[in-house]
Scaffold this motif. Structure first.
Motif, PDB file in Angstrom:
ATOM      1  N   TYR A  26       0.743  -1.136  -0.086  1.00 22.80           N
ATOM      2  CA  TYR A  26       0.225  -0.044   0.077  1.00 22.80           C
ATOM      3  C   TYR A  26       1.041   1.268  -0.084  1.00 22.80           C
ATOM      4  N   GLU A  27       2.071   1.283   0.679  1.00 22.32           N
ATOM      5  CA  GLU A  27       2.876   2.483   0.677  1.00 22.32           C
ATOM      6  C   GLU A  27       3.474   2.493  -0.589  1.00 22.32           C
ATOM      7  N   THR A  28       3.710   1.520  -1.296  1.00 21.03           N
ATOM      8  CA  THR A  28       4.310   1.692  -2.844  1.00 21.03           C
ATOM      9  C   THR A  28       3.419   2.087  -3.652  1.00 21.03           C
ATOM     10  N   ILE A  29       2.074   1.775  -3.671  1.00 23.60           N
ATOM     11  CA  ILE A  29       1.261   2.248  -4.668  1.00 23.60           C
ATOM     12  C   ILE A  29       0.421   3.417  -4.105  1.00 23.60           C
ATOM     13  N   GLU A  30       0.914   4.208  -3.126  1.00 19.35           N
ATOM     14  CA  GLU A  30       0.065   4.894  -2.191  1.00 19.35           C
ATOM     15  C   GLU A  30      -0.328   6.110  -3.591  1.00 19.35           C
ATOM     16  N   LYS A  37      -9.486   9.009  -3.942  1.00 15.21           N
ATOM     17  CA  LYS A  37     -10.348  10.048  -3.161  1.00 15.21           C
ATOM     18  C   LYS A  37      -9.381  10.832  -2.421  1.00 15.21           C
ATOM     19  N   ASN A  38      -8.064  11.042  -2.622  1.00 18.08           N
ATOM     20  CA  ASN A  38      -7.181  11.909  -1.806  1.00 18.08           C
ATOM     21  C   ASN A  38      -6.971  11.543  -0.437  1.00 18.08           C
ATOM     22  N   VAL A  39      -7.264  10.067  -0.206  1.00 18.28           N
ATOM     23  CA  VAL A  39      -7.159   9.721   1.256  1.00 18.28           C
ATOM     24  C   VAL A  39      -6.304   8.501   1.257  1.00 18.28           C
ATOM     25  N   ARG A  40      -5.571   8.006   2.299  1.00 20.92           N
ATOM     26  CA  ARG A  40      -4.940   6.842   2.504  1.00 20.92           C
ATOM     27  C   ARG A  40      -5.940   5.839   2.487  1.00 20.92           C
ATOM     28  N   LEU A  41      -5.314   4.572   2.282  1.00 20.25           N
ATOM     29  CA  LEU A  41      -6.245   3.383   2.177  1.00 20.25           C
ATOM     30  C   LEU A  41      -6.990   3.057   3.346  1.00 20.25           C
ATOM     31  N   GLU A  42      -6.227   3.237   4.474  1.00 23.19           N
ATOM     32  CA  GLU A  42      -6.783   2.770   5.814  1.00 23.19           C
ATOM     33  C   GLU A  42      -7.921   3.797   6.172  1.00 23.19           C
ATOM     34  N   LYS A  43      -7.969   4.902   5.747  1.00 13.59           N
ATOM     35  CA  LYS A  43      -9.089   5.940   5.975  1.00 13.59           C
ATOM     36  C   LYS A  43     -10.338   5.782   5.260  1.00 13.59           C
ATOM     37  N   GLU A  46     -14.551  -0.006   4.093  1.00 15.27           N
ATOM     38  CA  GLU A  46     -14.311  -1.388   3.210  1.00 15.27           C
ATOM     39  C   GLU A  46     -14.648  -1.282   1.612  1.00 15.27           C
ATOM     40  N   GLU A  47     -16.099  -0.821   1.458  1.00 13.98           N
ATOM     41  CA  GLU A  47     -16.407  -0.688  -0.059  1.00 13.98           C
ATOM     42  C   GLU A  47     -15.597   0.255  -0.692  1.00 13.98           C
ATOM     43  N   ASP A  48     -15.336   1.483  -0.242  1.00 10.53           N
ATOM     44  CA  ASP A  48     -14.298   2.337  -0.964  1.00 10.53           C
ATOM     45  C   ASP A  48     -12.981   1.581  -1.430  1.00 10.53           C
ATOM     46  N   ALA A  49     -12.392   1.131  -0.194  1.00  8.48           N
ATOM     47  CA  ALA A  49     -11.071   0.440  -0.354  1.00  8.48           C
ATOM     48  C   ALA A  49     -11.084  -0.659  -1.255  1.00  8.48           C
ATOM     49  N   ALA A  50     -12.282  -1.506  -1.230  1.00  9.25           N
ATOM     50  CA  ALA A  50     -12.298  -2.590  -2.390  1.00  9.25           C
ATOM     51  C   ALA A  50     -12.408  -1.897  -3.777  1.00  9.25           C
ATOM     52  N   ARG A  51     -13.239  -0.965  -3.934  1.00  9.53           N
ATOM     53  CA  ARG A  51     -13.349  -0.065  -5.424  1.00  9.53           C
ATOM     54  C   ARG A  51     -12.144   0.615  -5.732  1.00  9.53           C
ATOM     55  N   CYS A  52     -11.404   0.902  -4.946  1.00  7.80           N
ATOM     56  CA  CYS A  52     -10.075   1.787  -5.254  1.00  7.80           C
ATOM     57  C   CYS A  52      -9.078   0.587  -5.659  1.00  7.80           C
ATOM     58  N   LEU A  53      -8.937  -0.591  -5.028  1.00 15.41           N
ATOM     59  CA  LEU A  53      -7.815  -1.518  -5.252  1.00 15.41           C
ATOM     60  C   LEU A  53      -8.397  -2.233  -6.422  1.00 15.41           C
ATOM     61  N   ALA A  54      -9.852  -2.377  -6.773  1.00 14.12           N
ATOM     62  CA  ALA A  54     -10.148  -2.969  -7.862  1.00 14.12           C
ATOM     63  C   ALA A  54      -9.695  -2.105  -9.069  1.00 14.12           C
ATOM     64  N   ARG A  55      -9.950  -0.639  -8.926  1.00 15.30           N
ATOM     65  CA  ARG A  55      -9.551   0.117 -10.171  1.00 15.30           C
ATOM     66  C   ARG A  55      -8.080   0.027 -10.465  1.00 15.30           C
ATOM     67  N   ILE A  56      -7.254  -0.083  -9.304  1.00 11.03           N
ATOM     68  CA  ILE A  56      -5.876  -0.031  -9.483  1.00 11.03           C
ATOM     69  C   ILE A  56      -5.339  -1.466 -10.072  1.00 11.03           C
ATOM     70  N   PHE A  57      -6.117  -2.709  -9.770  1.00 15.27           N
ATOM     71  CA  PHE A  57      -5.633  -4.000 -10.414  1.00 15.27           C
ATOM     72  C   PHE A  57      -6.187  -4.155 -11.931  1.00 15.27           C
ATOM     73  N   LYS A  58      -7.269  -3.249 -12.027  1.00 19.91           N
ATOM     74  CA  LYS A  58      -7.563  -3.175 -13.403  1.00 19.91           C
ATOM     75  C   LYS A  58      -6.631  -2.567 -14.548  1.00 19.91           C
ATOM     76  N   LYS A  59      -5.683  -1.650 -13.724  1.00 22.88           N
ATOM     77  CA  LYS A  59      -5.037  -1.098 -14.652  1.00 22.88           C
ATOM     78  C   LYS A  59      -3.398  -1.877 -14.611  1.00 22.88           C
ATOM     79  N   THR A  87     -10.414  -8.313  -3.083  1.00 26.75           N
ATOM     80  CA  THR A  87      -9.287  -7.315  -3.349  1.00 26.75           C
ATOM     81  C   THR A  87      -8.088  -7.315  -2.232  1.00 26.75           C
ATOM     82  N   GLN A  88      -8.321  -7.708  -1.048  1.00 28.97           N
ATOM     83  CA  GLN A  88      -7.427  -8.045  -0.014  1.00 28.97           C
ATOM     84  C   GLN A  88      -6.652  -9.142  -0.376  1.00 28.97           C
TER      85      GLN A  88
END
Length: 172
Positions: A26-30, A37-43, A46-59, A87-88
């Motif tokens: 997470y620090e590497t792909i920060e 959403k201009n926020v760190r993943l831990e903030k 769960e739904e937004d974190a999954a959506r965020c990671l899914a978007r990254i994995f698609k790229k 996603t986790q």
């Protein structure tokens, strides 16, 4: 993206201590997480974190193949899980591939663990941002001379050369 080896996770890893793969991932792909959403993943929820990671994995690609295609069998096995846990699990799988060379618990004798997978995130312009460790430029009079590499920097350079020559496996 250059892996930060000054990070305490890498710097103070030792045999017998659990290696926090996900935190380092997470620090590497920060920068890509902050685009969401201009926020760190831990903030994030769960739904937004999954959506965020899914978007990254698609790229994301591994050895030139989209990550979601490369790990399709694993994703199919996790079909009963909710999106957050999928996603986790995928993040943990990818993190263990990328950062296994830094985990002293996986050392094989005098050698660190190696894999034959190189990950990158493909930008909007099609440019690939590889997740690698490159030797920092030497500073000062007594810094490293050019051409001197640590074994891990040499390992990532070799992976990149194999990628460029299309020698890395395209299936799991």
């Amino acid at each position: 993206m250059n892996i930060n080896t000054d990070n305490p996770i890498v710097k103070y890893s030792d045999k017998g201590k659990p290696f926090p793969y996900l935190r380092l991932f997470y620090e590497t792909i920060e920068s890509y997480i902050l685009e969401f959403k201009n926020v760190r993943l831990e903030k994030l929820t769960e739904e937004d974190a999954a959506r965020c990671l899914a978007r990254i994995f698609k790229k994301m690609e591994v050895n030139g193949v989209p990550v979601l295609t490369f790990f399709k069998e694993d994703l199919d096995n996790w079909a009963k899980l909710d999106q957050y846990h999928k996603t986790q699990n995928l993040a943990e799988l990818i993190a263990k591939d990328i950062f296994c060379c830094f985990d002293r618990n996986l050392d094989e004798g005098d050698h660190f663990k190696r894999i034959d997978r190189l990950y990158c995130i493909v930008g909007e312009n099609g440019k690939r941002d590889f997740i690698m460790y490159e030797e920092p430029k030497s500073k000062g009079l007594f810094g490293k001379k050019s051409g001197e590499f640590t074994p891990i920097a040499k390992y990532f350079a070799d992976l990149k050369n194999q990628y460029d020559a299309d020698f890395l496996p395209k299936t799991k």
